[in-house]
Design a protein around this motif. Structure first.
Motif, PDB file in Angstrom:
ATOM      1  N   LEU A  22       0.807  -1.224   0.000  1.00  0.00           N
ATOM      2  CA  LEU A  22       0.000   0.000   0.000  1.00  0.00           C
ATOM      3  C   LEU A  22       0.841   1.276   0.000  1.00  0.00           C
ATOM      4  O   LEU A  22       0.540   2.202  -0.759  1.00  0.00           O
ATOM      5  CB  LEU A  22      -0.962  -0.012   1.192  1.00  0.00           C
ATOM      6  CG  LEU A  22      -2.243  -0.827   1.009  1.00  0.00           C
ATOM      7  CD1 LEU A  22      -3.078  -0.797   2.278  1.00  0.00           C
ATOM      8  CD2 LEU A  22      -3.060  -0.327  -0.177  1.00  0.00           C
ATOM      9  N   PRO A  23       1.890   1.398   0.826  1.00  0.00           N
ATOM     10  CA  PRO A  23       2.685   2.634   0.748  1.00  0.00           C
ATOM     11  C   PRO A  23       3.320   2.867  -0.619  1.00  0.00           C
ATOM     12  O   PRO A  23       3.398   4.010  -1.082  1.00  0.00           O
ATOM     13  CB  PRO A  23       3.763   2.427   1.831  1.00  0.00           C
ATOM     14  CG  PRO A  23       3.158   1.439   2.770  1.00  0.00           C
ATOM     15  CD  PRO A  23       2.347   0.523   1.913  1.00  0.00           C
ATOM     16  N   VAL A  24       3.763   1.779  -1.255  1.00  0.00           N
ATOM     17  CA  VAL A  24       4.355   1.921  -2.590  1.00  0.00           C
ATOM     18  C   VAL A  24       3.292   2.356  -3.594  1.00  0.00           C
ATOM     19  O   VAL A  24       3.530   3.232  -4.438  1.00  0.00           O
ATOM     20  CB  VAL A  24       5.006   0.594  -3.032  1.00  0.00           C
ATOM     21  CG1 VAL A  24       5.622   0.730  -4.420  1.00  0.00           C
ATOM     22  CG2 VAL A  24       6.068   0.166  -2.025  1.00  0.00           C
ATOM     23  N   ALA A  25       2.106   1.739  -3.507  1.00  0.00           N
ATOM     24  CA  ALA A  25       1.021   2.132  -4.411  1.00  0.00           C
ATOM     25  C   ALA A  25       0.603   3.580  -4.174  1.00  0.00           C
ATOM     26  O   ALA A  25       0.340   4.324  -5.129  1.00  0.00           O
ATOM     27  CB  ALA A  25      -0.170   1.193  -4.217  1.00  0.00           C
ATOM     28  N   TRP A  26       0.580   3.997  -2.913  1.00  0.00           N
ATOM     29  CA  TRP A  26       0.214   5.377  -2.604  1.00  0.00           C
ATOM     30  C   TRP A  26       1.268   6.351  -3.129  1.00  0.00           C
ATOM     31  O   TRP A  26       0.937   7.424  -3.640  1.00  0.00           O
ATOM     32  CB  TRP A  26       0.032   5.535  -1.099  1.00  0.00           C
ATOM     33  CG  TRP A  26      -0.284   6.939  -0.684  1.00  0.00           C
ATOM     34  CD1 TRP A  26       0.472   7.772   0.065  1.00  0.00           C
ATOM     35  CD2 TRP A  26      -1.451   7.669  -1.034  1.00  0.00           C
ATOM     36  NE1 TRP A  26      -0.144   8.988   0.207  1.00  0.00           N
ATOM     37  CE2 TRP A  26      -1.338   8.952  -0.461  1.00  0.00           C
ATOM     38  CE3 TRP A  26      -2.592   7.362  -1.780  1.00  0.00           C
ATOM     39  CZ2 TRP A  26      -2.311   9.918  -0.602  1.00  0.00           C
ATOM     40  CZ3 TRP A  26      -3.567   8.335  -1.926  1.00  0.00           C
ATOM     41  CH2 TRP A  26      -3.413   9.595  -1.344  1.00  0.00           C
ATOM     42  N   SER A  31       2.630  10.429  -7.134  1.00  0.00           N
ATOM     43  CA  SER A  31       3.582  10.957  -8.110  1.00  0.00           C
ATOM     44  C   SER A  31       2.898  11.467  -9.371  1.00  0.00           C
ATOM     45  O   SER A  31       3.479  12.269 -10.104  1.00  0.00           O
ATOM     46  CB  SER A  31       4.608   9.883  -8.475  1.00  0.00           C
ATOM     47  OG  SER A  31       3.998   8.832  -9.220  1.00  0.00           O
ATOM     48  N   PHE A  32       1.677  11.010  -9.630  1.00  0.00           N
ATOM     49  CA  PHE A  32       0.939  11.450 -10.825  1.00  0.00           C
ATOM     50  C   PHE A  32      -0.053  12.569 -10.510  1.00  0.00           C
ATOM     51  O   PHE A  32      -0.853  12.926 -11.364  1.00  0.00           O
ATOM     52  CB  PHE A  32       0.190  10.267 -11.442  1.00  0.00           C
ATOM     53  CG  PHE A  32       1.089   9.248 -12.093  1.00  0.00           C
ATOM     54  CD1 PHE A  32       1.641   9.482 -13.340  1.00  0.00           C
ATOM     55  CD2 PHE A  32       1.397   8.074 -11.429  1.00  0.00           C
ATOM     56  CE1 PHE A  32       2.473   8.548 -13.934  1.00  0.00           C
ATOM     57  CE2 PHE A  32       2.225   7.132 -12.022  1.00  0.00           C
ATOM     58  CZ  PHE A  32       2.767   7.363 -13.265  1.00  0.00           C
ATOM     59  N   HIS A  33       0.003  13.120  -9.299  1.00  0.00           N
ATOM     60  CA  HIS A  33      -0.862  14.229  -8.939  1.00  0.00           C
ATOM     61  C   HIS A  33      -0.089  15.543  -9.019  1.00  0.00           C
ATOM     62  O   HIS A  33       1.142  15.562  -9.002  1.00  0.00           O
ATOM     63  CB  HIS A  33      -1.403  14.047  -7.510  1.00  0.00           C
ATOM     64  CG  HIS A  33      -2.437  12.976  -7.395  1.00  0.00           C
ATOM     65  ND1 HIS A  33      -2.879  12.488  -6.184  1.00  0.00           N
ATOM     66  CD2 HIS A  33      -3.120  12.287  -8.347  1.00  0.00           C
ATOM     67  CE1 HIS A  33      -3.790  11.554  -6.391  1.00  0.00           C
ATOM     68  NE2 HIS A  33      -3.959  11.419  -7.695  1.00  0.00           N
ATOM     69  N   SER A  34      -0.820  16.623  -9.095  1.00  0.00           N
ATOM     70  CA  SER A  34      -0.197  17.943  -9.008  1.00  0.00           C
ATOM     71  C   SER A  34       0.191  18.215  -7.554  1.00  0.00           C
ATOM     72  O   SER A  34      -0.267  17.536  -6.630  1.00  0.00           O
ATOM     73  CB  SER A  34      -1.152  19.018  -9.513  1.00  0.00           C
ATOM     74  OG  SER A  34      -2.305  19.091  -8.675  1.00  0.00           O
ATOM     75  N   GLU A  35       1.032  19.206  -7.342  1.00  0.00           N
ATOM     76  CA  GLU A  35       1.468  19.516  -5.987  1.00  0.00           C
ATOM     77  C   GLU A  35       0.292  19.941  -5.117  1.00  0.00           C
ATOM     78  O   GLU A  35       0.237  19.615  -3.925  1.00  0.00           O
ATOM     79  CB  GLU A  35       2.531  20.620  -6.012  1.00  0.00           C
ATOM     80  CG  GLU A  35       3.860  20.206  -6.625  1.00  0.00           C
ATOM     81  CD  GLU A  35       4.586  19.144  -5.813  1.00  0.00           C
ATOM     82  OE1 GLU A  35       4.198  18.899  -4.652  1.00  0.00           O
ATOM     83  OE2 GLU A  35       5.540  18.543  -6.343  1.00  0.00           O
ATOM     84  N   GLN A  36      -0.664  20.652  -5.692  1.00  0.00           N
ATOM     85  CA  GLN A  36      -1.825  21.084  -4.914  1.00  0.00           C
ATOM     86  C   GLN A  36      -2.653  19.889  -4.468  1.00  0.00           C
ATOM     87  O   GLN A  36      -3.087  19.808  -3.309  1.00  0.00           O
ATOM     88  CB  GLN A  36      -2.689  22.044  -5.739  1.00  0.00           C
ATOM     89  CG  GLN A  36      -2.048  23.379  -6.046  1.00  0.00           C
ATOM     90  CD  GLN A  36      -1.029  23.301  -7.186  1.00  0.00           C
ATOM     91  OE1 GLN A  36      -0.904  22.276  -7.855  1.00  0.00           O
ATOM     92  NE2 GLN A  36      -0.300  24.389  -7.391  1.00  0.00           N
ATOM     93  N   ASP A  37      -2.895  18.943  -5.384  1.00  0.00           N
ATOM     94  CA  ASP A  37      -3.692  17.762  -5.031  1.00  0.00           C
ATOM     95  C   ASP A  37      -2.925  16.840  -4.086  1.00  0.00           C
ATOM     96  O   ASP A  37      -3.519  16.202  -3.212  1.00  0.00           O
ATOM     97  CB  ASP A  37      -4.079  16.993  -6.295  1.00  0.00           C
ATOM     98  CG  ASP A  37      -5.034  17.783  -7.171  1.00  0.00           C
ATOM     99  OD1 ASP A  37      -5.817  18.585  -6.625  1.00  0.00           O
ATOM    100  OD2 ASP A  37      -4.975  17.618  -8.408  1.00  0.00           O
TER     101      ASP A  37
END
Length: 274
Positions: A22-26, A31-37
């Motif tokens: 789970l931590p790796v998946a999270w 990593s594919f989100h913007s900094e705000q999200d």
């Protein structure tokens, strides 16, 4: 009852695997989100995906390129692993197939060298590297990683080589084969799963090492873990960029482990069943 126990053990193994994954998946999702999200609390699973974190990691935003650090880590890890195998194989051969007196004491001595805290040897090594003019030198890390991983490699490979049939070695010796030939053409192929497991573990230890690389390197010999620490600045923690960088840096180890997983399982279980 045995079937129920096996089913329970299977479910427990799956649950433990999911917990560790789970931590790796999270991290991969963040990593594919913007900094705000990525900075929202609670986190948003439905946030839009973007490659901005990866673009910034690879220098698209004008930052430093990670390629020199990745190359340095590859040279230090692969080079030290090759040296460890070349030195550990004959040492393990001497302790298993041609055992010396009190070989268990020798193995304990090898293992005891790993009990010293790494930070305890940091200052002497730093002073030696400074006086020798080897600071910020990738070959210093190769030597250090070799010396750090050699004890555990000898300790592991001794148990692997102990499973090599003596009759095969005696037959090769009768045919006139000398020690280098026996090691390369007889012992190494038989103990290949154990050698692969040892090599993978040594590579992982070298790739992930941070303390010595952080203190003994600068710009020229900077490794990937040291490069990652540069993302934590006084301006704050850029979570999406750090997750993207961490995932990229972890890929070589994950790829090596996936490629050698069959050898790793065979090697770690070698000698477990008599």
């Amino acid at each position: 009852m045995n079937a129920v126990r096996r089913g329970g053990l299977g479910l427990s193994a799956w649950a433990a695997g999911i917990v560790f994954f789970l931590p790796v998946a999270w991290m991969a999702l963040t990593s594919f989100h913007s900094e705000q999200d990525a900075a929202t609390n609670p986190p948003s699973f439905a946030a839009s995906l973007t490659l901005d974190g990866y673009r910034e990691f690879f220098g698209a935003g004008g930052g430093a390129s990670p390629w020199p650090a990745l190359i340095n880590s590859t040279v230090a890890s692969a080079g030290s692993t090759v040296l460890v195998l070349l030195l550990a194989l004959p040492a393990a051969y001497a302790l298993s197939i041609r055992p010396v007196k009190k070989w268990t004491d020798v193995l304990f001595f090898f293992l005891s060298t790993k009990m010293l805290p790494v930070v305890a040897g940091l200052l002497p090594i730093y002073l030696f590297a400074k006086n020798a003019g080897m600071l910020d030198n990738i070959w210093l890390l190769v030597i250090l990683y070799t010396s750090m991983n050699l004890p555990i490699a000898v300790w592991m490979m001794q148990s692997f080589l102990a499973e090599v049939p003596i009759a095969v070695i005696e037959a090769a010796r009768v045919d006139g084969a000398r020690l280098p030939t026996i090691l390369a053409r007889v012992v190494a192929p038989i103990a290949l799963p154990g050698i692969a497991a040892t090599a993978l573990i040594c590579f992982i230890f070298s790739w992930n090492e941070l303390l010595f690389a952080r203190v003994l390197t600068g710009v020229v010999a900077e490794t990937a873990p040291v490069f990652l620490t540069g993302f934590i600045t006084s301006q704050g923690l850029f979570l999406a960029k750090v997750c993207a960088a961490s995932l990229v840096v972890s890929l070589p180890v994950l790829a090596a482990g996936f490629a050698a997983q069959d050898k790793l399982v065979q090697g770690l279980s070698l000698g477990a069943v008599k």
